[in-house]
Design a protein around this motif. Structure first.
Motif, PDB file in Angstrom:
ATOM      1  N   THR A  45       0.849  -1.234   0.065  1.00 56.69           N
ATOM      2  CA  THR A  45      -0.164   0.093  -0.008  1.00 56.69           C
ATOM      3  C   THR A  45       0.967   1.219  -0.005  1.00 56.69           C
ATOM      4  OG1 THR A  45      -0.094   0.129   2.384  1.00 56.69           O
ATOM      5  CG2 THR A  45      -1.837  -0.959   1.374  1.00 56.69           C
ATOM      6  N   GLN A  46       0.620   2.279  -0.524  1.00 54.05           N
ATOM      7  CA  GLN A  46       1.032   3.511  -0.650  1.00 54.05           C
ATOM      8  C   GLN A  46       0.301   4.706  -0.466  1.00 54.05           C
ATOM      9  OE1 GLN A  46       3.309   3.682  -4.102  1.00 54.05           O
ATOM     10  NE2 GLN A  46       1.516   3.785  -5.420  1.00 54.05           N
ATOM     11  N   ARG A  47       0.934   5.761   0.294  1.00 55.34           N
ATOM     12  CA  ARG A  47       0.419   6.980   0.688  1.00 55.34           C
ATOM     13  C   ARG A  47       1.044   8.047   0.381  1.00 55.34           C
ATOM     14  NH1 ARG A  47      -0.191   9.803   5.584  1.00 55.34           N
ATOM     15  NH2 ARG A  47       1.189   8.104   6.445  1.00 55.34           N
ATOM     16  N   MET A  48       0.632   9.282  -0.611  1.00 57.17           N
ATOM     17  CA  MET A  48       1.538  10.363  -0.847  1.00 57.17           C
ATOM     18  C   MET A  48       1.724  11.112   0.243  1.00 57.17           C
ATOM     19  SD  MET A  48       1.080  13.439  -3.230  1.00 57.17           S
ATOM     20  CE  MET A  48       1.090  12.232  -4.835  1.00 57.17           C
ATOM     21  N   ILE A  49       2.946  11.468   0.705  1.00 54.42           N
ATOM     22  CA  ILE A  49       3.092  12.186   2.100  1.00 54.42           C
ATOM     23  C   ILE A  49       3.274  13.714   1.807  1.00 54.42           C
ATOM     24  CG2 ILE A  49       4.457  12.861   3.995  1.00 54.42           C
ATOM     25  CD1 ILE A  49       5.377   9.902   3.810  1.00 54.42           C
ATOM     26  N   ASP A  50       3.877  14.072   0.569  1.00 55.59           N
ATOM     27  CA  ASP A  50       4.144  15.346   0.186  1.00 55.59           C
ATOM     28  C   ASP A  50       4.426  15.690  -1.379  1.00 55.59           C
ATOM     29  OD1 ASP A  50       4.435  18.225   0.191  1.00 55.59           O
ATOM     30  OD2 ASP A  50       6.101  18.247   1.653  1.00 55.59           O
ATOM     31  N   TYR A  51       4.431  16.910  -2.005  1.00 55.14           N
ATOM     32  CA  TYR A  51       4.326  16.621  -3.329  1.00 55.14           C
ATOM     33  C   TYR A  51       4.935  18.298  -3.973  1.00 55.14           C
ATOM     34  CZ  TYR A  51      -0.040  18.778  -3.743  1.00 55.14           C
ATOM     35  OH  TYR A  51      -1.212  19.593  -3.508  1.00 55.14           O
ATOM     36  N   SER A  52       5.484  18.330  -4.778  1.00 58.33           N
ATOM     37  CA  SER A  52       5.793  19.790  -5.376  1.00 58.33           C
ATOM     38  C   SER A  52       5.960  19.640  -6.974  1.00 58.33           C
ATOM     39  CB  SER A  52       7.198  20.127  -4.926  1.00 58.33           C
ATOM     40  OG  SER A  52       7.521  21.576  -5.710  1.00 58.33           O
ATOM     41  N   PHE A  53       4.861  20.246  -7.568  1.00 62.20           N
ATOM     42  CA  PHE A  53       4.808  20.257  -8.882  1.00 62.20           C
ATOM     43  C   PHE A  53       5.054  21.705  -9.496  1.00 62.20           C
ATOM     44  CE2 PHE A  53       2.238  16.545  -7.613  1.00 62.20           C
ATOM     45  CZ  PHE A  53       2.905  15.524  -8.421  1.00 62.20           C
ATOM     46  N   THR A  54       5.947  21.716 -10.480  1.00 63.36           N
ATOM     47  CA  THR A  54       6.148  23.015 -11.192  1.00 63.36           C
ATOM     48  C   THR A  54       5.941  23.124 -12.457  1.00 63.36           C
ATOM     49  OG1 THR A  54       8.484  22.485 -11.510  1.00 63.36           O
ATOM     50  CG2 THR A  54       8.239  23.663  -9.414  1.00 63.36           C
ATOM     51  N   HIS A  55       5.957  21.890 -13.155  1.00 60.30           N
ATOM     52  CA  HIS A  55       5.440  21.789 -14.434  1.00 60.30           C
ATOM     53  C   HIS A  55       4.288  20.931 -14.812  1.00 60.30           C
ATOM     54  CE1 HIS A  55       9.366  23.638 -15.458  1.00 60.30           C
ATOM     55  NE2 HIS A  55       9.938  22.833 -14.588  1.00 60.30           N
ATOM     56  N   PHE A  56       3.326  21.651 -15.288  1.00 58.02           N
ATOM     57  CA  PHE A  56       2.015  20.935 -15.507  1.00 58.02           C
ATOM     58  C   PHE A  56       1.863  20.235 -16.776  1.00 58.02           C
ATOM     59  CE2 PHE A  56       1.283  23.268 -11.955  1.00 58.02           C
ATOM     60  CZ  PHE A  56       0.811  22.348 -10.885  1.00 58.02           C
ATOM     61  N   PRO A  57       1.536  19.085 -17.228  1.00 58.62           N
ATOM     62  CA  PRO A  57       1.248  18.628 -18.526  1.00 58.62           C
ATOM     63  C   PRO A  57       0.119  19.440 -19.315  1.00 58.62           C
ATOM     64  CG  PRO A  57       0.410  17.310 -17.169  1.00 58.62           C
ATOM     65  CD  PRO A  57       0.978  18.218 -16.056  1.00 58.62           C
ATOM     66  N   ASN A  58       0.377  19.691 -20.656  1.00 58.07           N
ATOM     67  CA  ASN A  58      -0.613  20.223 -21.536  1.00 58.07           C
ATOM     68  C   ASN A  58      -1.552  19.260 -22.275  1.00 58.07           C
ATOM     69  OD1 ASN A  58       0.563  22.656 -21.203  1.00 58.07           O
ATOM     70  ND2 ASN A  58       2.171  22.279 -22.821  1.00 58.07           N
ATOM     71  N   PHE A  59      -2.714  19.478 -21.788  1.00 59.28           N
ATOM     72  CA  PHE A  59      -3.767  18.483 -22.537  1.00 59.28           C
ATOM     73  C   PHE A  59      -4.566  19.078 -23.564  1.00 59.28           C
ATOM     74  CE2 PHE A  59      -3.480  17.296 -18.008  1.00 59.28           C
ATOM     75  CZ  PHE A  59      -3.017  15.875 -18.062  1.00 59.28           C
TER      76      PHE A  59
END
Length: 68
Positions: A54-68
């Protein structure tokens, strides 16, 4: 067993030590990379010799978002 997984720009590293995982997370974050840190819990069944995770996200940082 608890393991920390840090994903950074389509690759990941695994750590047993929380401090090392978050040090690497901060290093990637400071480089403006997309990065996330996950807590993974692995357990092995004694009856059927299978491993579940099992996995649980603890923290994240996104600077580049994908283009859809």
């Amino acid at each position: 067993m608890k393991i920390f997984r840090v994903e950074c720009n389509f690759g990941c590293k695994y750590f047993r030590c929380k401090d090392e995982a978050f040090d690497y997370f901060q290093k990637c974050k400071n480089k403006c990379c997309n990065v996330s840190v996950w807590l993974m819990t692995l357990s092995k069944s004694k009856l059927c010799n299978k491993v579940t995770a099992t996995q649980r996200m603890i923290d994240y940082s996104f600077t580049h978002f994908p283009n859809f």
